[in-house]
Design an enzyme around this catalytic site. Structure first.
Site, PDB file in Angstrom:
ATOM      1  N   ASP A 274      10.307   9.061   2.762  1.00 11.26           N
ATOM      2  CA  ASP A 274       9.271   8.067   3.085  1.00 11.26           C
ATOM      3  C   ASP A 274       7.969   8.429   2.360  1.00 11.26           C
ATOM      4  O   ASP A 274       6.879   8.319   2.934  1.00 11.26           O
ATOM      5  CB  ASP A 274       9.045   7.953   4.599  1.00 11.26           C
ATOM      6  CG  ASP A 274       8.223   6.719   4.979  1.00 11.26           C
ATOM      7  OD1 ASP A 274       8.015   5.840   4.117  1.00 11.26           O
ATOM      8  OD2 ASP A 274       7.782   6.651   6.140  1.00 11.26           O
TER       9      ASP A 274
ATOM     10  N   HIS B 163      -1.336   7.951  -0.699  1.00 11.07           N
ATOM     11  CA  HIS B 163      -2.613   7.262  -0.500  1.00 11.07           C
ATOM     12  C   HIS B 163      -3.712   8.051  -1.190  1.00 11.07           C
ATOM     13  O   HIS B 163      -3.638   9.285  -1.273  1.00 11.07           O
ATOM     14  CB  HIS B 163      -2.980   7.195   0.990  1.00 11.07           C
ATOM     15  CG  HIS B 163      -2.177   6.203   1.773  1.00 11.07           C
ATOM     16  ND1 HIS B 163      -2.248   4.845   1.567  1.00 11.07           N
ATOM     17  CD2 HIS B 163      -1.289   6.394   2.781  1.00 11.07           C
ATOM     18  CE1 HIS B 163      -1.440   4.231   2.426  1.00 11.07           C
ATOM     19  NE2 HIS B 163      -0.838   5.143   3.163  1.00 11.07           N
TER      20      HIS B 163
HETATM   21 ZN   LIG Z   1       8.567   3.470   4.518  1.00 12.19          ZN
END
Ligand SMILES: [Zn+2]
Length: 380
Positions: free
Chosen positions: A272, A276
């Site tokens: 995942d 950012h």
């Molecule tokens: Zn995800």
């Protein structure tokens, strides 16, 4: 390239030291005593932010980061801007990916704009190169829409990957349990459908999957390195830098994930990877960098080699019907190193492992018969 005295990770675990010939153009033969050769790992769950968010990641920075981390094949989610919900968008991503150092596969959206209303054209997305469908990043589908989405995907021969979190219930354990229950119900009596539950985080959801598998439902599941290694205690110490969805859970949940991974209820480990920029993280954005710490974190779990092979090499490929093609990684399982995000090749430095000591690191990544990254050994 001939590797001498290397141990090989395979379905049966780690081999005894042996000499192995690897198709890696231009690479020199070497003594690989103490090192492990593994088929390249596949990550079923990554956010490469391209198009739309170059301050977070691009296809190239993401692919390079994945290669450094030991992944030779990565699935990119559809929650880009614009969303990957049409065949032409999918085709253009596939065309761009051909120049990348590793293999990137693309997921098409289940619903237009990830809005949970109108289904995309599963057949057309498949024809354009999608290897799975997912609305990951959102979970706005009702149970009815999800069922129709599973049906359409089944007809197209694609699995559906679900970010199991009921949007109206927040981020608590109940939101995951409710969404997993709905998804399993939608799957019942649908012939040919395949469902994959992303980033499982709670003991109760694990038990639902365990029962569903016992019942014979065609469901698979993943857990992330951070949910397997960390708990809510770690998150509290990180402030907004600990924000991730689903959140880091209790030690009891983490232990349930580890057991389920070992006994096969959880099939795969997927990062995942959710890069950012710093300002977004400080403003509360959810998600962690995943690629460049994965091998060290996963080896730190002390899993049997057979489990690592299944979770990182074979099952991810089986789930999306992909095969290995001259993809290898060479790992030094003994190298201890300190995570320093500023040295990441990813644009996302938002790792929850900043400053931690990890043991195990990738030395060389080979994809399509080419060396794509290589680190100089520090203690050879
Ligand atoms: Zn995800």
């Amino acid at each position: 390239m001939r590797l001498h005295h290397v141990r090989v990770l395979g379905p049966g675990g780690l081999s005894m030291p042996q000499t192995v010939e690897v198709n890696a153009e231009g690479a020199r033969d070497r003594d690989a005593t103490g090192l492990v050769l593994s088929p390249g790992w596949m990550d079923l769950h990554a956010h490469l932010r391209d198009p739309g968010f170059p301050q977070k990641e691009t296809l190239l920075s993401g692919a390079t980061s994945a290669a450094v981390g030991g992944f030779t094949h990565v699935l990119a989610m559809a929650n880009t801007d614009p969303v990957t919900d049409s065949p032409d968008r999918l085709q253009s991503l596939v065309a761009r990916s051909e120049a990348l150092p590793i293999r990137i596969g693309f997921v098409g959206a289940v619903t237009v704009g990830l809005e949970g209303q109108d289904l995309t054209d599963a057949d057309a997305l498949k024809a354009a190169g999608a290897v799975a469908l997912s609305d990951d990043g959102r979970h706005a589908m009702t149970a009815i829409v999800l069922r129709h989405g599973l049906e359409a995907a089944a007809e197209a021969g694609l699995p559906v990957l679900i970010h199991a979190q009921a949007e109206d219930l927040g981020h608590g354990p109940d939101a995951e349990v409710a969404a997993v229950k709905d998804a399993l119900d939608a799957l019942r009596n649908l012939s040919g459908a395949r469902l994959h539950i992303q980033h499982m985080s709670t003991r109760r959801a694990v038990e639902l999957i365990r029962n569903a598998k016992a019942e014979g439902l065609p469901v698979t599941a993943e857990a992330t390195p951070h949910h397997l290694a960390l708990t809510d205690q770690d998150a509290w110490a990180m402030g907004p830098h600990g924000n991730v969805n689903p959140p880091l859970r209790s030690p009891d949940d983490r232990d349930a994930l580890r057991h389920a991974l070992v006994d096969g209820v959880i099939d795969v480990i997927a990062t995942d990877h959710a890069p950012h920029e710093r300002s977004a993280k400080e403003a509360g954005a959810y998600g962690f960098h995943g690629f460049e710490t994965a091998v060290g974190v996963i080896l730190g779990l002390g899993l049997d080699g057979r489990v690592v092979y299944r979770a990182c090499v074979s099952r991810p490929r089986e789930i999306v019907g992909q095969s290995l093609e001259d993809e290898w990684i060479l790992i030094d399982p003994h190298e201890e190193w300190t995570v320093e995000a500023s040295s990441f090749r990813s644009r996302g430095k938002n790792t929850p492992f900043q400053g931690r000591r990890l043991r195990g690191r990738v030395i060389m990544t080979v994809c399509r018969g080419q060396v794509v990254t290589e680190r100089v050994l520090q203690h050879a």
